[in-house]
Design a protein around this motif. Structure first.
Motif, PDB file in Angstrom:
ATOM      1  N   PHE A 194       0.829  -1.211   0.000  1.00  0.00           N
ATOM      2  CA  PHE A 194       0.000   0.000   0.000  1.00  0.00           C
ATOM      3  C   PHE A 194       0.861   1.258   0.000  1.00  0.00           C
ATOM      4  O   PHE A 194       0.433   2.307   0.471  1.00  0.00           O
ATOM      5  N   ALA A 195       2.063   1.154  -0.528  1.00  0.00           N
ATOM      6  CA  ALA A 195       2.952   2.310  -0.605  1.00  0.00           C
ATOM      7  C   ALA A 195       2.329   3.398  -1.471  1.00  0.00           C
ATOM      8  O   ALA A 195       1.553   3.108  -2.393  1.00  0.00           O
ATOM      9  N   PRO A 196       2.640   4.662  -1.228  1.00  0.00           N
ATOM     10  CA  PRO A 196       2.027   5.756  -1.990  1.00  0.00           C
ATOM     11  C   PRO A 196       2.112   5.618  -3.508  1.00  0.00           C
ATOM     12  O   PRO A 196       1.114   5.890  -4.196  1.00  0.00           O
ATOM     13  N   PRO A 197       3.235   5.191  -4.101  1.00  0.00           N
ATOM     14  CA  PRO A 197       3.237   5.048  -5.556  1.00  0.00           C
ATOM     15  C   PRO A 197       2.249   3.988  -6.048  1.00  0.00           C
ATOM     16  O   PRO A 197       1.616   4.166  -7.094  1.00  0.00           O
ATOM     17  N   VAL A 198       2.110   2.904  -5.304  1.00  0.00           N
ATOM     18  CA  VAL A 198       1.161   1.860  -5.693  1.00  0.00           C
ATOM     19  C   VAL A 198      -0.260   2.410  -5.607  1.00  0.00           C
ATOM     20  O   VAL A 198      -1.089   2.185  -6.504  1.00  0.00           O
TER      21      VAL A 198
ATOM     22  N   HIS B  45      -4.334   1.761 -12.986  1.00  0.00           N
ATOM     23  CA  HIS B  45      -3.324   0.894 -13.592  1.00  0.00           C
ATOM     24  C   HIS B  45      -3.285  -0.464 -12.905  1.00  0.00           C
ATOM     25  O   HIS B  45      -2.561  -0.671 -11.927  1.00  0.00           O
ATOM     26  N   LEU B  46      -4.045  -1.403 -13.443  1.00  0.00           N
ATOM     27  CA  LEU B  46      -4.130  -2.739 -12.845  1.00  0.00           C
ATOM     28  C   LEU B  46      -2.772  -3.415 -12.764  1.00  0.00           C
ATOM     29  O   LEU B  46      -2.492  -4.147 -11.816  1.00  0.00           O
ATOM     30  N   ASN B  47      -1.932  -3.213 -13.777  1.00  0.00           N
ATOM     31  CA  ASN B  47      -0.650  -3.905 -13.818  1.00  0.00           C
ATOM     32  C   ASN B  47       0.327  -3.406 -12.762  1.00  0.00           C
ATOM     33  O   ASN B  47       1.338  -4.064 -12.474  1.00  0.00           O
TER      34      ASN B  47
ATOM     35  N   PRO C 119       8.621   7.723 -27.239  1.00  0.00           N
ATOM     36  CA  PRO C 119       9.249   9.000 -26.867  1.00  0.00           C
ATOM     37  C   PRO C 119       8.312   9.863 -26.039  1.00  0.00           C
ATOM     38  O   PRO C 119       7.605  10.728 -26.548  1.00  0.00           O
ATOM     39  N   HIS C 120       8.291   9.638 -24.734  1.00  0.00           N
ATOM     40  CA  HIS C 120       7.373  10.367 -23.870  1.00  0.00           C
ATOM     41  C   HIS C 120       8.010  11.595 -23.229  1.00  0.00           C
ATOM     42  O   HIS C 120       7.360  12.312 -22.461  1.00  0.00           O
ATOM     43  N   GLY C 121       9.302  11.849 -23.537  1.00  0.00           N
ATOM     44  CA  GLY C 121       9.966  12.972 -22.896  1.00  0.00           C
ATOM     45  C   GLY C 121      10.358  12.621 -21.470  1.00  0.00           C
ATOM     46  O   GLY C 121       9.957  11.589 -20.935  1.00  0.00           O
ATOM     47  N   PRO C 122      11.141  13.467 -20.816  1.00  0.00           N
ATOM     48  CA  PRO C 122      11.568  13.165 -19.441  1.00  0.00           C
ATOM     49  C   PRO C 122      10.409  13.257 -18.457  1.00  0.00           C
ATOM     50  O   PRO C 122       9.812  14.319 -18.286  1.00  0.00           O
ATOM     51  N   VAL C 123      10.073  12.130 -17.834  1.00  0.00           N
ATOM     52  CA  VAL C 123       9.083  12.092 -16.747  1.00  0.00           C
ATOM     53  C   VAL C 123       9.827  11.546 -15.539  1.00  0.00           C
ATOM     54  O   VAL C 123       9.993  10.333 -15.394  1.00  0.00           O
TER      55      VAL C 123
ATOM     56  N   ALA D  48       4.438  15.856  -9.762  1.00  0.00           N
ATOM     57  CA  ALA D  48       4.167  14.687 -10.606  1.00  0.00           C
ATOM     58  C   ALA D  48       3.457  15.132 -11.880  1.00  0.00           C
ATOM     59  O   ALA D  48       2.735  16.134 -11.887  1.00  0.00           O
ATOM     60  N   VAL D  49       3.638  14.359 -12.940  1.00  0.00           N
ATOM     61  CA  VAL D  49       3.042  14.706 -14.220  1.00  0.00           C
ATOM     62  C   VAL D  49       1.530  14.571 -14.181  1.00  0.00           C
ATOM     63  O   VAL D  49       0.811  15.292 -14.857  1.00  0.00           O
ATOM     64  N   ASN D  50       1.011  13.631 -13.410  1.00  0.00           N
ATOM     65  CA  ASN D  50      -0.427  13.504 -13.170  1.00  0.00           C
ATOM     66  C   ASN D  50      -0.631  12.647 -11.924  1.00  0.00           C
ATOM     67  O   ASN D  50       0.333  12.156 -11.331  1.00  0.00           O
ATOM     68  N   ARG D  51      -1.884  12.462 -11.542  1.00  0.00           N
ATOM     69  CA  ARG D  51      -2.168  11.787 -10.276  1.00  0.00           C
ATOM     70  C   ARG D  51      -2.039  10.272 -10.342  1.00  0.00           C
ATOM     71  O   ARG D  51      -2.149   9.602  -9.316  1.00  0.00           O
ATOM     72  N   LEU D  52      -1.819   9.730 -11.524  1.00  0.00           N
ATOM     73  CA  LEU D  52      -1.539   8.309 -11.639  1.00  0.00           C
ATOM     74  C   LEU D  52      -0.050   8.022 -11.610  1.00  0.00           C
ATOM     75  O   LEU D  52       0.359   6.862 -11.614  1.00  0.00           O
ATOM     76  N   GLU D  53       0.767   9.050 -11.632  1.00  0.00           N
ATOM     77  CA  GLU D  53       2.219   8.873 -11.703  1.00  0.00           C
ATOM     78  C   GLU D  53       2.932   9.546 -10.531  1.00  0.00           C
ATOM     79  O   GLU D  53       3.995  10.124 -10.697  1.00  0.00           O
TER      80      GLU D  53
END
Length: 619
Positions: A178-182, A189-191, A298-302, A328-333
């Motif tokens: 249950f870490a914050p990134p997860v 993101h199911l995966n 090519p997603h650019g630097p994230v 963060a780039v968005n709330r899923l990342e």
């Protein structure tokens, strides 16, 4: 009769089985199998499993409250995309279609499903549920119980290999699962939430290092790896990098033990490879060389800022979405955001237990994952100084070019879980009551701020009657497509919901999936955009009607022909008025309101169109 059992702390316990007296029946096979299991499982283990199930359920309580109408607010278009992947996997199984490719979306070029996160290892087994209850049910099940299963798996591995205290293992597993990134990826993101195979893979690697049953463990490692490939290859890549960092650090810290482990791994890993390669060679070939395959993305630097590791995520108990959004780039990342209290606790644990080779290896692994996640150019906060990051060394390697760098910050999650488990285990064993109380209070103070809160939801737009009631069939001939406006893209995915809600009843161009773009076939988040696709997308995002001349009209006619369009459909919604005006000019006429949408019949010259025209004239 005596037996020898190896305990999780690597001690051996000799037990005696009562002899069978005359006239007594020997224990049955089921009893012989169930006996060790029931002796090993304790009430606390059952309580831990229940805790993880309940915790995951509480996180998604708003979604489960009304599966038919609720949508995870911070998922963007990814919930619609995930449900579409679930639905197409089920339909391919039900109709015995190619599980790796479809033209239902992205027509006529289609979608390479192996090159997307279709997660066949999860979606295919749950096909009966998807067909019976719909893809949203499967989506909710995978999010909720994938997260719970990850916690349970880490608990088992920590109890088996790292700590003696069951509460310590439970707390460490909770930190890892249950870490914050997860939790951030848990928006859609199911995966990246169903990570339960990673602890099991780690367990098999450790078993190989021990060298007791090399063939069995090698075979299991190969099978587990194959299954993880069909859940998520990116997660497997990050786990492999994390384990490599750990192995190198541990080898430097305890060279004597590593020598024996290397010998066992040298025997077991080829067995795992021999098992895995025949099972994945075909699917991976299709992924990288089949139709719809692509090269790097090519997603650019994230990247993660060094400061992001000290922040609280927007979903954390002490978090603030506005502050987290800046990092963060968005709330899923939100791929760091462990919070400064946990970082401070981890530092204290590392200092206190630094003599242990395990702790040294864990710290090096966490630092390695964190620094990789900062990308090729790392800016030192508050100094303006930029240094070269190690990501530069791997950025051009195969597979790494398609990975979002910041996601390597997730490598820290299980490391922090193990460190916390070791600390709690040490505290549980001490006889110093004051030390125990203060130590556990420090652990609680570090973990409480990052406790996740329930995911927010909003009411999702309903499927228009024109689609839901099948009225569209009157406008689309066999082999033709329905063209939704705006066409599905990363920023608008409602038409994907229309498809998944109707069991892929119609075919459409466009879509939100990974596909080759341009002459070099670099990966993009949508099919290679044709002029009309690009034009309508610009209108959707800007809200402005462009100048429509002969060129735009000719391109629209050419694109509709390429897509084999039967009908163009515009639903009410964001920037619908400028989209309507653009279509009116492109197609030379007003749309007709049918079933809650505007319709442009572009099926002239076909049998279906002639039938409709005859019926109109007769009336």
């Amino acid at each position: 009769m005596t037996t020898v059992e190896r305990q999780p702390d690597h001690t051996c316990v000799v037990t005696a089985e009562p002899a069978t007296t005359a006239g007594q029946r020997p224990p049955g096979r089921l009893r012989r199998i169930a006996g060790p299991i029931t002796r090993a499982v304790r009430p606390f283990d059952i309580a831990v499993v229940a805790f993880f199930l309940l915790a995951a359920q509480l996180l998604y309580v708003n979604l489960w409250a009304d599966l038919a109408h609720q949508y995870l607010t911070d998922s963007g278009g990814d919930q619609n995309q995930a449900e579409w992947f679930i639905a197409i996997a089920a339909e391919n199984v039900a109709h015995l279609h190619n599980p790796f490719f479809t033209t239902v979306q992205g027509f006529p070029d289609g979608v390479n499903l192996m090159a997307n996160t279709v997660m066949l290892g999860l979606t295919v087994p749950l096909t009966p549920i998807t067909l019976a209850f719909g893809p949203t049910m499967t989506y909710a099940l995978l999010l909720t119980y994938g997260l719970a299963a990850t916690g349970i798996a880490w608990y088992w591995v920590l109890r088996r290999w790292s700590v003696r205290s069951r509460p310590a293992a439970a707390i460490g597993a909770a930190v890892a699962a249950f870490a914050p990134p997860v939790i951030s990826h848990g928006n859609a993101h199911l995966n990246f939430t169903a990570l339960f195979m990673i602890p099991l893979i780690v367990d098999r690697v450790l078993c190989l290092c021990r060298g007791d049953r090399v063939v069995r463990d090698g075979v299991l490692l190969g099978l587990f790896t194959v299954y993880q490939i069909f859940i998520g290859e990116e997660v497997l890549l990050m786990a492999a990098v994390g384990m490599l960092l750990f192995a190198i650090a541990y080898a430097l810290a305890d060279r004597g033990r590593v020598r024996d482990a290397v010998k066992s791994l040298g025997k077991g890993l080829p067995i795992a490879l021999a098992v895995a390669l025949p099972l994945v060679a075909g699917p991976l070939y299709f992924q990288f060389f089949g139709p719809g395959s692509y090269t790097d993305v090519p997603h650019g630097p994230v990247v993660n800022s060094p400061l992001s590791f000290l922040q609280f995520s927007g979903r954390a108990l002490a978090g603030d979405q506005a502050i987290a959004d800046r990092f963060a780039v968005n709330r899923l990342e939100q791929n760091a955001f462990y919070g400064w209290p946990l970082a401070a606790l981890a530092l204290a644990i590392a200092v206190r237990l630094w003599r242990r080779p395990l702790v040294k290896a864990l710290v090096c692994t966490a630092i390695g994952g964190a620094v990789l996640s900062m990308g090729s150019r790392i800016e030192i906060p508050g100094t303006g100084v930029v240094v070269s990051g190690p990501w530069r060394l791997v950025a051009d390697l195969p597979l790494f070019g398609s990975v979002i760098e910041s996601r390597f910050g997730m490598v820290c999650a299980p490391v922090l879980g193990v460190l916390v488990a070791l600390a709690v285990d040490r505290l549980a064993a001490t006889s110093d009551l004051r030390l125990k109380m203060w130590g556990l209070a420090a652990v609680a103070a570090a973990l409480l701020p990052i406790v996740p809160t329930s995911y927010a939801t909003n009411v999702r737009p309903p499927v228009p009657d024109f689609i839901a009631h099948g009225t569209w069939r009157q406008y689309v001939d066999e082999g033709q497509t329905l063209v939704p406006v705006p066409l599905a893209h990363a920023y608008t995915t409602e038409s994907q919901h229309w498809q998944s809600a109707t069991r892929m009843a119609f075919t459409m161009p466009g879509g939100y999936f990974m596909a080759p773009n341009g002459p070099e076939h670099t990966g993009g988040y949508n099919p290679d955009p044709r002029p009309t696709y690009r034009l309508l997308g610009t209108v959707y995002t800007s809200g402005r009607v462009p100048v429509i001349g002969p060129q735009q009209k000719a391109e629209a006619e050419e694109d509709l022909t390429y897509w084999k369009a039967g009908v163009v459909v515009l639903a009410p919604g964001f920037n619908a008025p400028p989209l309507y005006e653009t279509l009116k000019q492109l197609l030379g006429r007003d749309g007709t309101q049918v079933g809650g949408v505007w319709v442009w019949d572009v099926n002239y010259g076909t049998s279906a169109a002639r039938t409709k025209e005859g019926e109109r004239l007769t009336a």
